[in-house]
Design an enzyme around this catalytic site. Structure first.
Site, PDB file in Angstrom:
ATOM      1  CD  GLU A  38      -2.981  -0.689   2.380  1.00 52.72           C
ATOM      2  OE1 GLU A  38      -2.737   0.442   2.818  1.00 52.72           O
ATOM      3  OE2 GLU A  38      -3.851  -1.367   2.620  1.00 52.72           O
TER       4      GLU A  38
ATOM      5  CG  HIS B 280      -5.117   3.898   2.193  1.00 51.93           C
ATOM      6  ND1 HIS B 280      -6.129   4.572   2.847  1.00 51.93           N
ATOM      7  CD2 HIS B 280      -5.672   2.808   2.165  1.00 51.93           C
ATOM      8  CE1 HIS B 280      -7.399   3.714   2.856  1.00 51.93           C
ATOM      9  NE2 HIS B 280      -7.089   2.584   2.633  1.00 51.93           N
TER      10      HIS B 280
ATOM     11  CG  HIS C 177      -7.858  -0.528  -0.783  1.00 46.80           C
ATOM     12  ND1 HIS C 177      -9.078  -0.553  -0.625  1.00 46.80           N
ATOM     13  CD2 HIS C 177      -7.324  -0.081   0.353  1.00 46.80           C
ATOM     14  CE1 HIS C 177      -9.385  -0.171   0.327  1.00 46.80           C
ATOM     15  NE2 HIS C 177      -8.435   0.149   0.951  1.00 46.80           N
TER      16      HIS C 177
ATOM     17  CG  ASP D 172      -9.421   1.684   4.706  1.00 46.20           C
ATOM     18  OD1 ASP D 172      -8.415   1.876   5.085  1.00 46.20           O
ATOM     19  OD2 ASP D 172      -9.888   1.479   3.566  1.00 46.20           O
TER      20      ASP D 172
HETATM   21 ZN    ZN Z   1      -7.982   0.858   2.868  1.00 42.98          ZN
END
Ligand code: ZN
Length: 138
Positions: A38, A87, A89, A100
């Protein structure tokens, strides 16, 4: 430190968020570079009144990994031009996970999640409750 609790119990008016094309491209490129891990960063606006996301802030100690515990929020700078997080995935789903949603509730007003293939159409914006919001590309 009361910064974390700032959003609790307080109604935040809806804003039309915008992002510069350069900043979005950087996000997508960085997401691609980090794959299969990530990528995570903070979102910063140039001028708070304009709600234009134009810069990324990489947190010291932010680790990319395949868990969602990528943000070391105690390392965040005290900076009111930072409006949220981004961020990636490493999957095809840009939907927020339970972790999240917890992060969104605790910190920031606008959040971006990118997903494979990290293209202009494989990302989504969310508000602090996890509802999808439109982020206009400039
Ligand atoms: Zn996430």
């Amino acid at each position: 430190m009361s910064f974390f609790k700032k959003n609790k119990g307080k109604k935040i008016p809806k804003k039309q968020w915008k992002i510069t094309k350069d900043c979005l491209n950087l996000i997508l490129e960085s997401s691609k570079d980090s794959h299969p891990n990530e990528f995570g960063a903070l979102l910063r606006v140039d001028d708070y009144n304009k709600n234009i996301i134009s810069e990324l802030v990489i947190l010291p100690g932010t680790v990319s990994g395949d868990s969602h515990a990528i943000f070391r929020m105690h390392m965040r700078p005290i900076d009111f031009s930072i409006v949220g997080t981004v961020h990636s995935h490493p999957s095809y789903s840009p939907d927020p996970s339970k972790a999240d949603l917890e992060l969104f509730r605790k910190y920031g007003k606008v959040h971006i999640i990118t997903a494979k293939p990290y293209s202009i159409s494989s990302w989504k914006g969310y508000d602090y409750t996890g509802n999808q919001v439109e982020i206009k590309i400039l």
